[in-house]
Write a protein that holds these residues in place. Structure first.
Motif, PDB file in Angstrom:
ATOM      1  N   SER A 241       0.819  -1.211   0.000  1.00  0.00           N
ATOM      2  CA  SER A 241       0.000   0.000   0.000  1.00  0.00           C
ATOM      3  C   SER A 241       0.854   1.263   0.000  1.00  0.00           C
ATOM      4  CB  SER A 241      -0.937   0.008   1.216  1.00  0.00           C
ATOM      5  OG  SER A 241      -0.190  -0.064   2.426  1.00  0.00           O
ATOM      6  N   GLU A 242       2.007   1.224   0.670  1.00  0.00           N
ATOM      7  CA  GLU A 242       2.871   2.409   0.693  1.00  0.00           C
ATOM      8  C   GLU A 242       3.441   2.707  -0.680  1.00  0.00           C
ATOM      9  OE1 GLU A 242       5.494   3.337   4.106  1.00  0.00           O
ATOM     10  OE2 GLU A 242       5.057   1.265   4.697  1.00  0.00           O
ATOM     11  N   VAL A 243       3.866   1.654  -1.374  1.00  0.00           N
ATOM     12  CA  VAL A 243       4.388   1.846  -2.719  1.00  0.00           C
ATOM     13  C   VAL A 243       3.282   2.364  -3.636  1.00  0.00           C
ATOM     14  CG1 VAL A 243       5.377   0.704  -4.736  1.00  0.00           C
ATOM     15  CG2 VAL A 243       6.167   0.084  -2.450  1.00  0.00           C
ATOM     16  N   ALA A 244       2.092   1.779  -3.539  1.00  0.00           N
ATOM     17  CA  ALA A 244       0.977   2.214  -4.383  1.00  0.00           C
ATOM     18  C   ALA A 244       0.638   3.678  -4.131  1.00  0.00           C
ATOM     19  CB  ALA A 244      -0.246   1.333  -4.115  1.00  0.00           C
ATOM     20  N   GLU A 245       0.658   4.075  -2.863  1.00  0.00           N
ATOM     21  CA  GLU A 245       0.363   5.477  -2.524  1.00  0.00           C
ATOM     22  C   GLU A 245       1.439   6.409  -3.083  1.00  0.00           C
ATOM     23  OE1 GLU A 245      -0.153   8.298   1.469  1.00  0.00           O
ATOM     24  OE2 GLU A 245       0.026   6.110   1.655  1.00  0.00           O
ATOM     25  N   TYR A 246       2.681   5.972  -2.998  1.00  0.00           N
ATOM     26  CA  TYR A 246       3.777   6.794  -3.501  1.00  0.00           C
ATOM     27  C   TYR A 246       3.700   6.953  -5.015  1.00  0.00           C
ATOM     28  CZ  TYR A 246       8.525   8.436  -4.380  1.00  0.00           C
ATOM     29  OH  TYR A 246       9.607   9.169  -4.790  1.00  0.00           O
TER      30      TYR A 246
END
Length: 343
Positions: A241-246
């Motif tokens: 989720s962090e990568v997707a948000e970034y």
């Protein structure tokens, strides 16, 4: 003195060069030249003496067996010629090698000696850097030159870069001082997915080169490789989720910055390229030209094939390459490169 026995007289030759190492993020630039050499069946006619330019503790030779006989391949830079026919024939001199470890001025002078003897009219040096760009959007490719007249006539940026440089910048300046027209094309590779290969960045460089020199380049399976690469990275990014948000943050920043251009010149350029490929130019691209051995993108966002996901927020680059305006030229080192900055 350079003697070129057996090399035919060339038609409107352009020299296209790329070097593995600091200026080759994701191996995008060197893979582009390798693709040209493979698709057009380039014939090697010269190799620079490896003893003059390489530290073999940094770029080690390799030993291999040829029908039971042990042979050594030395790291070097090779030059090949490709003959491009068609309605408007134009030959290419391809330079592919590794960023030298030493004697950069002599290295560039030797390359320029070949360019002079072959009657090269333009030198195009390909490079790739790490930047804050999302993998889901078209790869930005910047064209830069030190020549203000060339910048105007070819719709390029005049470089304003100041800072550490690699062999791409040094060769371009050497060409300028020698009176040889020279251009650098820089592809921006997402810094969070920097491992080679990056067929999408390679494809973007070849498309820009095609526009620059007016030749239709056979792309082979490279577009399919690029789609497979993006799909693989999409799947891996969706798992975190962090990568997707970034990635979403980068997408929003990119879309906002390019909104005025997207409605004008960029669309016109893409439409013109589409028309040329539809109407213009000879038979369909032949098969071949893989930039990757498979479409598997599993290693791209991982420290190891089975390891943890890379941090989605690495340290932000401080400055850009010669006029490319994004990322840091020093960040162009793909994992595993050891070239340093070539003092």
């Amino acid at each position: 003195m350079i003697e070129l026995e057996g090399v035919p007289e060339l038609v409107d030759p352009v020299m296209v060069a790329a070097f593995e190492g600091w200026n080759d993020a994701g191996d995008a630039a060197s893979t582009a030249v390798a693709h040209l050499e493979r698709e057009w069946k380039g014939e090697v006619f010269a190799a620079l003496d490896a003893e003059d330019y390489y530290d073999f503790q940094v770029n080690r030779p390799t030993v291999w067996l040829d029908n039971g006989v042990r042979k050594v391949t030395w790291p070097t830079t090779r030059l090949s010629v490709v003959r491009v026919g068609g309605d408007k024939p134009r030959d290419l001199v391809l330079v592919r090698g590794i960023e030298p470890s030493m004697r950069w001025r002599s290295f560039c002078n030797e390359i320029l000696g070949f360019a002079h003897e072959l009657g090269v009219e333009l030198v195009v040096v390909l490079g790739a850097l790490l930047g804050d760009t999302p993998h889901t959007r078209p790869v930005p490719v910047s064209g830069v030159t030190s020549d203000p007249d060339l910048a105007r006539t070819m719709d390029l940026e005049e470089t304003k870069y100041e800072g550490p440089t690699g062999i791409v910048g040094i060769l371009q300046e050497a060409c300028t001082h020698a009176g040889v027209p020279a251009v650098s094309l820089w592809a921006a590779v997402p810094h969070y997915v920097s491992q080679p290969p990056n067929p999408k960045a390679t494809l973007a460089l070849l498309n820009r080169l095609e526009d620059l020199i007016g030749l239709r380049i056979p792309l082979g399976e490279l577009p399919e490789d690029a789609r497979a690469w993006q799909l693989g990275v999409d799947q891996l990014a969706a798992e975190d989720s962090e990568v997707a948000e970034y990635v979403q943050t980068l997408e929003e920043a990119r879309d906002t910055a390019e909104l005025p251009e997207a409605s004008g010149e960029a669309i016109a350029r893409e439409f013109e390229r589409y028309l040329r490929r539809r109407d213009g130019g000879g038979p369909p691209a032949p098969p071949g030209g893989h930039a990757t051995e498979s479409g598997d993108a599993a290693p791209y966002l991982r420290d190891t094939p089975g390891g943890r996901t890379r941090s989605p927020r690495p340290e932000r680059p401080e400055t850009g390459p010669e006029g490319a305006g994004e990322g840091s030229e020093g960040d162009g080192t793909a994992p595993g490169d050891s070239e340093g900055d070539g003092d």
